[in-house]
Scaffold this motif. Structure first.
Motif, PDB file in Angstrom:
ATOM      1  N   ASP A 234      -3.435   7.333  -7.820  1.00 33.84           N
ATOM      2  CA  ASP A 234      -2.468   6.565  -7.032  1.00 33.84           C
ATOM      3  C   ASP A 234      -1.041   6.888  -7.456  1.00 33.84           C
ATOM      4  O   ASP A 234      -0.134   6.985  -6.612  1.00 33.84           O
ATOM      5  N   PHE A 235      -0.832   7.025  -8.763  1.00 35.51           N
ATOM      6  CA  PHE A 235       0.502   7.393  -9.256  1.00 35.51           C
ATOM      7  C   PHE A 235       0.918   8.742  -8.681  1.00 35.51           C
ATOM      8  O   PHE A 235       2.041   8.902  -8.172  1.00 35.51           O
ATOM      9  N   ALA A 236       0.023   9.708  -8.767  1.00 31.32           N
ATOM     10  CA  ALA A 236       0.352  11.061  -8.306  1.00 31.32           C
ATOM     11  C   ALA A 236       0.613  11.100  -6.803  1.00 31.32           C
ATOM     12  O   ALA A 236       1.460  11.874  -6.336  1.00 31.32           O
ATOM     13  N   ASN A 237      -0.097  10.260  -6.043  1.00 29.69           N
ATOM     14  CA  ASN A 237      -0.022  10.329  -4.587  1.00 29.69           C
ATOM     15  C   ASN A 237       0.878   9.274  -3.964  1.00 29.69           C
ATOM     16  O   ASN A 237       0.971   9.195  -2.731  1.00 29.69           O
ATOM     17  N   ALA A 238       1.547   8.467  -4.772  1.00 29.90           N
ATOM     18  CA  ALA A 238       2.349   7.369  -4.245  1.00 29.90           C
ATOM     19  C   ALA A 238       3.482   7.883  -3.357  1.00 29.90           C
ATOM     20  O   ALA A 238       4.120   8.891  -3.659  1.00 29.90           O
ATOM     21  N   ASP A 239       3.730   7.148  -2.263  1.00 31.58           N
ATOM     22  CA  ASP A 239       4.865   7.476  -1.407  1.00 31.58           C
ATOM     23  C   ASP A 239       6.178   7.219  -2.128  1.00 31.58           C
ATOM     24  O   ASP A 239       7.142   7.981  -1.984  1.00 31.58           O
ATOM     25  N   GLN A 240       6.222   6.136  -2.883  1.00 29.86           N
ATOM     26  CA  GLN A 240       7.402   5.775  -3.669  1.00 29.86           C
ATOM     27  C   GLN A 240       6.932   5.091  -4.950  1.00 29.86           C
ATOM     28  O   GLN A 240       5.870   4.480  -4.987  1.00 29.86           O
ATOM     29  N   ARG A 241       7.785   5.152  -5.993  1.00 32.60           N
ATOM     30  CA  ARG A 241       7.489   4.482  -7.261  1.00 32.60           C
ATOM     31  C   ARG A 241       8.644   3.551  -7.604  1.00 32.60           C
ATOM     32  O   ARG A 241       9.475   3.858  -8.464  1.00 32.60           O
ATOM     33  N   PRO A 242       8.737   2.405  -6.922  1.00 29.92           N
ATOM     34  CA  PRO A 242       9.860   1.506  -7.180  1.00 29.92           C
ATOM     35  C   PRO A 242       9.810   0.925  -8.591  1.00 29.92           C
ATOM     36  O   PRO A 242       8.728   0.648  -9.126  1.00 29.92           O
TER      37      PRO A 242
ATOM     38  N   GLU B 153       0.843  -1.197   0.000  1.00 29.40           N
ATOM     39  CA  GLU B 153       0.000   0.000   0.000  1.00 29.40           C
ATOM     40  C   GLU B 153       0.885   1.258   0.000  1.00 29.40           C
ATOM     41  O   GLU B 153       1.912   1.311   0.668  1.00 29.40           O
ATOM     42  N   GLY B 154       0.455   2.254  -0.754  1.00 27.23           N
ATOM     43  CA  GLY B 154       1.203   3.502  -0.848  1.00 27.23           C
ATOM     44  C   GLY B 154       2.319   3.484  -1.869  1.00 27.23           C
ATOM     45  O   GLY B 154       2.993   4.503  -2.083  1.00 27.23           O
ATOM     46  N   LEU B 155       2.529   2.326  -2.521  1.00 29.46           N
ATOM     47  CA  LEU B 155       3.582   2.195  -3.525  1.00 29.46           C
ATOM     48  C   LEU B 155       2.971   1.998  -4.911  1.00 29.46           C
ATOM     49  O   LEU B 155       1.850   1.505  -5.042  1.00 29.46           O
ATOM     50  N   TYR B 156       3.721   2.389  -5.918  1.00 29.93           N
ATOM     51  CA  TYR B 156       3.295   2.230  -7.315  1.00 29.93           C
ATOM     52  C   TYR B 156       4.495   1.646  -8.061  1.00 29.93           C
ATOM     53  O   TYR B 156       5.458   2.349  -8.347  1.00 29.93           O
TER      54      TYR B 156
ATOM     55  N   PHE C  30     -10.989   7.750 -19.662  1.00 30.43           N
ATOM     56  CA  PHE C  30     -10.276   6.556 -19.239  1.00 30.43           C
ATOM     57  C   PHE C  30     -11.059   5.637 -18.313  1.00 30.43           C
ATOM     58  O   PHE C  30     -10.600   4.546 -17.997  1.00 30.43           O
ATOM     59  N   GLY C  31     -12.211   6.030 -17.844  1.00 29.21           N
ATOM     60  CA  GLY C  31     -12.968   5.169 -16.954  1.00 29.21           C
ATOM     61  C   GLY C  31     -12.471   5.264 -15.521  1.00 29.21           C
ATOM     62  O   GLY C  31     -11.357   5.711 -15.251  1.00 29.21           O
ATOM     63  N   PRO C  32     -13.295   4.802 -14.559  1.00 30.64           N
ATOM     64  CA  PRO C  32     -12.986   5.025 -13.146  1.00 30.64           C
ATOM     65  C   PRO C  32     -11.732   4.309 -12.657  1.00 30.64           C
ATOM     66  O   PRO C  32     -10.991   4.857 -11.839  1.00 30.64           O
ATOM     67  N   TYR C  33     -11.467   3.094 -13.131  1.00 34.83           N
ATOM     68  CA  TYR C  33     -10.289   2.383 -12.633  1.00 34.83           C
ATOM     69  C   TYR C  33      -9.007   3.118 -12.991  1.00 34.83           C
ATOM     70  O   TYR C  33      -8.129   3.329 -12.127  1.00 34.83           O
ATOM     71  N   LEU C  34      -8.857   3.528 -14.240  1.00 32.19           N
ATOM     72  CA  LEU C  34      -7.626   4.206 -14.635  1.00 32.19           C
ATOM     73  C   LEU C  34      -7.548   5.614 -14.056  1.00 32.19           C
ATOM     74  O   LEU C  34      -6.443   6.121 -13.803  1.00 32.19           O
TER      75      LEU C  34
END
Length: 428
Positions: free
Chosen positions: A376-384, A310-313, A366-370
């Motif tokens: 989630d991408f914009a708010n991610a704590d980290q993007r490993p 959670e919190g990661l992308y 893009f619809g609700p999921y995307l």
């Protein structure tokens, strides 16, 4: 700006070891000079042939033809999961001094496998304003040896868990309550005991799906810092063992009996047809759901960030690369400028299950999921960076890791031997 129109034989040979046996020993023969005329068709190779990808690729082709009716486009799809067949075809084409105009592949460390073969398109990036209009990771990862070599089309997320709503409800499992790998294992056991459905469907005909699942399980069980140490070449063997032990539990108890003989598309059909509860895949799986008639988000299927992440992308890019010995240099630049533009990124990603790498795209189509994925991408704590698709480790390391999984972790699941091999594969 000076272009790379000469291939360095030593560099090409150096890159050969990282791409497997079909490999890139073929690259050693690619010694041609400058490309053909600007009026030649743009021949584009890609691997999107079914399930999540075919509709997206067709939408991309249609959008290009509408935007550039005077530029002939020859889209050439190469089937096979994980780019394996595409890679082999590209290698053979380069070996025979017959490169395509452009081909789909991954940026980041993956670009090293094509060292000496890719042209410098830094001036295209500057003229098109891509450095200002794309996310920072795209700008960083599409450069190699000080120059831009490729253009991003979209961003996938890897730490995904999808589920069939009816099956998890029948089992009495609440996916939102799963916040660790042990929670996931408990949920799979509940599905197994309370229903006749497959707890987790898996297409294992290619090693890449196991390696991909190992990556997300490592992130889940070991955490971000240990995961980043792994991709940076300093793996913690104990953490690797823990991830493999959890995976062995999944593979030994909870996947479909025909796993070894089916691929991603067939496995994902088990979710669509209500035969399975869960699947781990990148969010291209959601592209297949969007293209399935009467299979709606939050009604028939749902999404959960892979428990424990959670919190990661976990980051992945679909991109197009530019061979320096290009058969249609000017028309290819037209193609690449289109790929990095708004129209292409809307046309392709809404069907592929990915999001644009541009920061100025309206997500309304893009619809609700995307839309949620973009948030989630914009708010991610980290993007490993992902392990299996080019961003986290080199092609040579990935090839060695996959060999270990194929030999030691494809049933029986030899955790200790696999851990030794995986640690050796990625260690500096």
């Amino acid at each position: 700006m000076m272009k790379d129109t000469e291939l360095n034989r030593r560099d090409v040979l150096k890159s050969a070891g990282g791409v497997g046996a079909a490999g890139m020993l073929g690259l050693a023969g690619c010694m041609g000079g400058g490309g053909g005329g600007g009026d030649a068709p743009v021949e584009v190779l890609h691997g999107w042939t079914g399930g999540d990808g075919q509709t997206a690729a067709e939408a991309l082709e249609e959008a290009f033809n509408e935007a550039h009716p005077d530029t002939e486009l020859d889209m050439n799809p190469i089937g096979g999961g994980g780019n394996q067949n595409l890679d082999a075809v590209v290698a053979n084409r380069l070996q025979n001094d017959n490169p395509p105009s452009s081909f789909a592949n991954w940026p980041g460390p993956n670009l090293a496998r094509y060292e000496g073969v890719l042209g410098d398109i830094s001036d295209l990036w500057e003229e098109a304003g891509f450095t200002d209009s794309h996310v920072d990771e795209a700008v960083d990862l599409h450069q190699y040896n000080g120059a831009f070599r490729a253009v991003p089309l979209g961003s996938h997320r890897l730490n995904c868990l999808f589920y069939n709503t009816a099956v998890v409800e029948e089992a009495g499992v609440d996916p939102d309550s799963l916040t660790s790998a042990s929670d996931l294992l408990d949920a799979l056991e509940t599905v197994s005991s309370e229903t006749d459905k497959i707890p987790m469907t898996h297409g294992g005909s290619g090693t890449w799906t196991k390696a991909q699942l190992f990556g997300v399980m490592l992130l889940s069980t070991a955490g971000y810092d240990s995961y980043m140490s792994f991709v940076d070449g300093s793996p913690n063997r104990g953490d690797v063992v823990a991830a493999l032990e959890a995976l062995a539990t999944v593979f030994e108890n909870y996947i479909n009996e025909d796993s070894a003989s089916i691929g991603l598309t067939e496995s994902n059909q088990n979710i669509i047809e209500g035969n399975a509860a869960f699947i781990h895949q990148g969010n291209w799986a959601a592209g297949a759901y969007r293209n399935a008639e009467g299979f709606d988000y939050n009604e028939d299927w749902g999404f959960k960030t892979f428990p424990g992440t959670e919190g990661l992308y976990t980051l992945h890019f679909d991109s197009f690369l530019y061979p320096s010995n290009n058969p249609s240099p000017e028309a290819t630049r037209t193609w690449l400028e289109f790929v990095g533009g708004q129209d292409a990124q809307i046309a392709f990603n809404q069907y592929k299950g990915s999001i644009p790498t541009r920061t100025d795209v309206d997500m309304g189509e893009f619809g609700p999921y995307l839309q949620e994925t973009a948030e989630d991408f914009a708010n991610a704590d980290q993007r490993p960076p992902n392990i299996q698709h080019g961003l986290g480790i080199s092609a040579e390391q990935r090839s060695q890791l996959n060999d270990v999984i194929a030999s030691e972790f494809s049933g029986p699941y030899n955790v200790e031997a696999a851990a030794d091999g995986i640690v050796d594969a990625v260690s500096n």
